[in-house]
Motif scaffolding. Structure first.
Motif, PDB file in Angstrom:
ATOM      1  N   GLY A  59       0.825  -1.223  -0.021  1.00  0.00           N
ATOM      2  CA  GLY A  59       0.034  -0.029  -0.072  1.00  0.00           C
ATOM      3  C   GLY A  59       0.712   1.155   0.061  1.00  0.00           C
ATOM      4  N   PRO A  60       0.058   2.400  -0.241  1.00  0.00           N
ATOM      5  CA  PRO A  60       0.969   3.609  -0.517  1.00  0.00           C
ATOM      6  C   PRO A  60       1.709   4.077   0.890  1.00  0.00           C
ATOM      7  N   TRP A  61       0.843   3.343   1.956  1.00  0.00           N
ATOM      8  CA  TRP A  61       1.216   3.820   3.227  1.00  0.00           C
ATOM      9  C   TRP A  61       2.370   2.808   3.925  1.00  0.00           C
ATOM     10  N   SER A  62       2.632   1.905   3.092  1.00  0.00           N
ATOM     11  CA  SER A  62       3.839   0.970   3.630  1.00  0.00           C
ATOM     12  C   SER A  62       5.176   1.526   3.765  1.00  0.00           C
ATOM     13  N   ASN A  63       5.477   1.513   4.949  1.00  0.00           N
ATOM     14  CA  ASN A  63       7.060   1.948   5.309  1.00  0.00           C
ATOM     15  C   ASN A  63       7.135   3.638   5.297  1.00  0.00           C
ATOM     16  N   ILE A  64       5.873   4.042   5.612  1.00  0.00           N
ATOM     17  CA  ILE A  64       5.801   5.404   5.361  1.00  0.00           C
ATOM     18  C   ILE A  64       6.588   6.063   6.368  1.00  0.00           C
ATOM     19  N   SER A  65       6.992   5.409   7.647  1.00  0.00           N
ATOM     20  CA  SER A  65       7.716   5.919   8.713  1.00  0.00           C
ATOM     21  C   SER A  65       9.316   6.218   8.129  1.00  0.00           C
ATOM     22  N   GLU A  66       9.501   5.328   7.046  1.00  0.00           N
ATOM     23  CA  GLU A  66      10.926   5.446   6.519  1.00  0.00           C
ATOM     24  C   GLU A  66      10.953   6.376   5.519  1.00  0.00           C
ATOM     25  N   LYS A  67       9.753   6.657   4.597  1.00  0.00           N
ATOM     26  CA  LYS A  67       9.802   7.517   3.605  1.00  0.00           C
ATOM     27  C   LYS A  67       9.517   8.951   3.895  1.00  0.00           C
ATOM     28  N   ALA A  68       8.818   8.850   5.072  1.00  0.00           N
ATOM     29  CA  ALA A  68       8.550  10.488   5.627  1.00  0.00           C
ATOM     30  C   ALA A  68       8.709  10.565   7.196  1.00  0.00           C
ATOM     31  N   PRO A  69      10.218  10.301   7.502  1.00  0.00           N
ATOM     32  CA  PRO A  69      10.311  10.150   8.817  1.00  0.00           C
ATOM     33  C   PRO A  69       9.929  11.682   9.745  1.00  0.00           C
ATOM     34  N   LYS A  70       9.659  11.445  10.770  1.00  0.00           N
ATOM     35  CA  LYS A  70       9.183  13.064  11.765  1.00  0.00           C
ATOM     36  C   LYS A  70      10.683  13.847  11.566  1.00  0.00           C
ATOM     37  N   GLY A  71      10.389  15.176  11.060  1.00  0.00           N
ATOM     38  CA  GLY A  71      11.338  16.061  10.647  1.00  0.00           C
ATOM     39  C   GLY A  71      11.888  16.233   9.476  1.00  0.00           C
ATOM     40  N   SER A  72      11.377  15.357   8.632  1.00  0.00           N
ATOM     41  CA  SER A  72      12.016  15.445   7.143  1.00  0.00           C
ATOM     42  C   SER A  72      10.985  16.529   6.346  1.00  0.00           C
ATOM     43  N   VAL A  73      11.736  17.111   5.382  1.00  0.00           N
ATOM     44  CA  VAL A  73      11.073  18.100   4.663  1.00  0.00           C
ATOM     45  C   VAL A  73      10.534  17.453   3.125  1.00  0.00           C
ATOM     46  N   LEU A  74       9.355  17.590   2.630  1.00  0.00           N
ATOM     47  CA  LEU A  74       8.849  17.054   1.342  1.00  0.00           C
ATOM     48  C   LEU A  74       7.940  17.886   0.600  1.00  0.00           C
ATOM     49  N   LYS A  75       7.970  17.631  -0.681  1.00  0.00           N
ATOM     50  CA  LYS A  75       7.149  18.632  -1.735  1.00  0.00           C
ATOM     51  C   LYS A  75       5.863  17.850  -1.752  1.00  0.00           C
TER      52      LYS A  75
ATOM     53  N   GLY B  65      -1.390  14.036   3.902  1.00  0.00           N
ATOM     54  CA  GLY B  65      -1.374  14.492   5.245  1.00  0.00           C
ATOM     55  C   GLY B  65      -1.851  15.806   5.416  1.00  0.00           C
ATOM     56  N   LEU B  66      -2.439  16.169   6.929  1.00  0.00           N
ATOM     57  CA  LEU B  66      -2.735  17.114   7.102  1.00  0.00           C
ATOM     58  C   LEU B  66      -2.202  18.278   7.614  1.00  0.00           C
ATOM     59  N   VAL B  67      -2.305  19.373   6.819  1.00  0.00           N
ATOM     60  CA  VAL B  67      -1.644  20.760   7.468  1.00  0.00           C
ATOM     61  C   VAL B  67      -2.766  21.255   8.233  1.00  0.00           C
ATOM     62  N   HIS B  68      -2.728  21.216   9.464  1.00  0.00           N
ATOM     63  CA  HIS B  68      -3.867  21.959  10.318  1.00  0.00           C
ATOM     64  C   HIS B  68      -3.602  23.451  10.106  1.00  0.00           C
ATOM     65  N   ILE B  69      -4.847  24.100  10.106  1.00  0.00           N
ATOM     66  CA  ILE B  69      -4.879  25.486   9.670  1.00  0.00           C
ATOM     67  C   ILE B  69      -3.885  26.264  10.644  1.00  0.00           C
ATOM     68  N   SER B  70      -3.482  25.897  11.752  1.00  0.00           N
ATOM     69  CA  SER B  70      -2.641  26.556  12.708  1.00  0.00           C
ATOM     70  C   SER B  70      -1.067  26.383  12.229  1.00  0.00           C
TER      71      SER B  70
ATOM     72  N   ASN C 297       2.125   8.277  11.585  1.00  0.00           N
ATOM     73  CA  ASN C 297       1.539   6.854  12.328  1.00  0.00           C
ATOM     74  C   ASN C 297       1.172   5.990  11.313  1.00  0.00           C
ATOM     75  N   GLU C 298       1.914   5.017  10.912  1.00  0.00           N
ATOM     76  CA  GLU C 298       1.723   4.342   9.933  1.00  0.00           C
ATOM     77  C   GLU C 298       0.604   3.308  10.025  1.00  0.00           C
ATOM     78  N   ALA C 299       0.390   2.948  11.444  1.00  0.00           N
ATOM     79  CA  ALA C 299      -0.760   2.187  11.759  1.00  0.00           C
ATOM     80  C   ALA C 299      -2.093   2.742  11.579  1.00  0.00           C
ATOM     81  N   GLU C 300      -2.228   3.977  11.676  1.00  0.00           N
ATOM     82  CA  GLU C 300      -3.675   4.528  11.679  1.00  0.00           C
ATOM     83  C   GLU C 300      -3.648   5.681  10.343  1.00  0.00           C
ATOM     84  N   GLN C 301      -2.647   5.296   9.417  1.00  0.00           N
ATOM     85  CA  GLN C 301      -2.165   6.116   8.251  1.00  0.00           C
ATOM     86  C   GLN C 301      -2.657   7.613   8.349  1.00  0.00           C
ATOM     87  N   ARG C 302      -2.036   7.944   9.421  1.00  0.00           N
ATOM     88  CA  ARG C 302      -1.989   9.642   9.501  1.00  0.00           C
ATOM     89  C   ARG C 302      -0.813  10.199   9.263  1.00  0.00           C
ATOM     90  N   LEU C 303      -0.705  11.298   8.954  1.00  0.00           N
ATOM     91  CA  LEU C 303       0.472  12.222   8.548  1.00  0.00           C
ATOM     92  C   LEU C 303       0.002  13.748   9.165  1.00  0.00           C
TER      93      LEU C 303
END
Length: 379
Positions: free
Chosen positions: A261-277, A298-303, A331-337
């Motif tokens: 799935g697209p969320w597989s290994n998301i923790s490695e592809k998008a680790p905390k602190g990384s910058v993505l386009k 992923g969600l960019v909260h309004i804040s 959170n790979e298990a809940e598919q939340r970014l």
């Protein structure tokens, strides 16, 4: 005296009589036999040896062989006999029974003629070209000598007509294979198949004698414009059985569900602190959903959109816009970014329009990032 005895003996035979003869000599165009219980010569012309055309008598019989024969002509010193008539009589009786029972026959292809094949079943059987296979065959030359199975599709003893079909046997076997396969299949199974046919709405995959449909939405985790972008005919693929409708012989399959799935290994592809386009996909009252990988939003909260207060995300962002985001939490298990745009911006940019955007924020247009107020500065 011998001649008179022969004439008396000849008169004791009639056309249609059945006799037993032992082959004494095989000539090119006829066979000489000794008739059991008689001193008369028996002659079998080559035309009476077989229901099929043969070039020489030795193709049908050999010396010493014992044959059942029928008298077809009585001459002064010999009987003209037929092996073909006896063989045909036995064959028709057997064939009629097999025809009624729908039995499958096995026979060698004796000849390839215009329009089909000829087989010997005691009588001449003909297989029209259209009844040889379930697909078109351009050249039948390599069928000669092959042993095939047949079903009788037409039998007329009076007209000496026997029409056979190998195609009927093949199709019946395929139907049986299909029914058995349908019974075996269960939702959730993962099996290998071959892409048979591609349409605008998906791909049909052969999974062992029966085709199932992989709908276009089940070809990939990513959006697919046309199936040929993902699969091609003849390709081997892993599929998951989604559903089986045995009554209507419909099988729904998925290639997508066998792939990571697209969320597989998301923790490695998008680790905390990384910058993505990413691309802004949806704007809602509480923030923006940004796609950072195909199928991963992923969600960019309004804040987390800007340092300054904004009423709605629409003030600084628009759908389809390319942005840079920082990963706050994954959170790979809940598919939340959880993402942030704000953390890539220097707060002073919103207060002094002379500052340039930092390199990592080049995906933004200045006015879109910090709102209309900045546009009016310096007016």
């Amino acid at each position: 005296m011998a001649e008179e005895l022969n004439q008396v003996e000849v008169k004791s035979f009639e056309v249609g009589d059945k006799v037993i003869g032992q082959v004494r000599k095989v000539e090119e165009k006829q066979v000489l036999v000794d008739i059991q219980g008689s001193k008369l010569d028996g002659i079998i012309p080559i035309s009476e040896l077989s229901s099929l055309h043969i070039e020489k008598a030795s193709d049908a019989v050999s010396e010493g062989e014992e044959l059942q024969l029928e008298v077809i002509k009585v001459e002064e010193e010999a009987l003209i006999l037929s092996k073909r008539k006896i063989d045909a009589e036995k064959a028709w009786e057997s064939l009629e029974q097999k025809f009624e029972n729908g039995e499958i026959l096995e026979a060698d292809v004796k000849d390839v003629v215009k329009g089909g094949l000829v087989v010997d079943l005691g009588v001449r059987g003909f297989v029209p070209a259209s009844l040889v296979e379930s697909y078109f065959v351009e050249d039948f030359s390599d069928y000669k000598g092959r042993t095939l199975t047949f079903k009788i599709v037409e039998l007329d003893k009076e007209k000496n007509r026997l029409i056979l079909s190998h195609r009927a046997v093949v199709e019946a076997e395929k139907e049986m294979q299909k029914r058995n396969r349908l019974e075996e299949l269960k939702p959730g199974q993962i099996i290998e198949g071959t892409v048979q046919r591609i349409t605008d709405f998906g791909a049909f995959v052969d999974i062992g004698g029966i085709d199932g449909l992989v709908h276009i939405s089940q070809l990939s985790h990513e959006h697919v414009n046309k199936p040929t972008d993902v699969v091609h005919e003849g390709q081997k693929v892993q599929v998951k059985v989604l559903s089986v409708d045995r009554d209507n012989e419909r099988i729904s399959l998925s290639i997508k569900e066998t792939l990571p799935g697209p969320w597989s290994n998301i923790s490695e592809k998008a680790p905390k602190g990384s910058v993505l386009k990413g691309i802004v996909k949806r704007l809602v009252s509480y923030g923006a959903f940004v796609e950072v990988f195909p199928g991963v939003e992923g969600l960019v909260h309004i804040s987390q959109i800007a340092h300054k207060h904004i009423g709605t995300p629409h003030e600084v962002l628009k759908e389809g816009q390319e942005v840079n985001v920082k990963v706050l939490d994954v959170n790979e298990a809940e598919q939340r970014l959880s993402l942030s745009i704000k953390e890539l911006l220097d707060k002073e940019i919103e207060e002094n329009h002379d500052y340039e955007l930092p390199e990592e924020a080049k995906g933004f247009q200045l006015g879109e990032v910090i709102g209309d107020k900045l546009k009016n500065l310096g007016k």
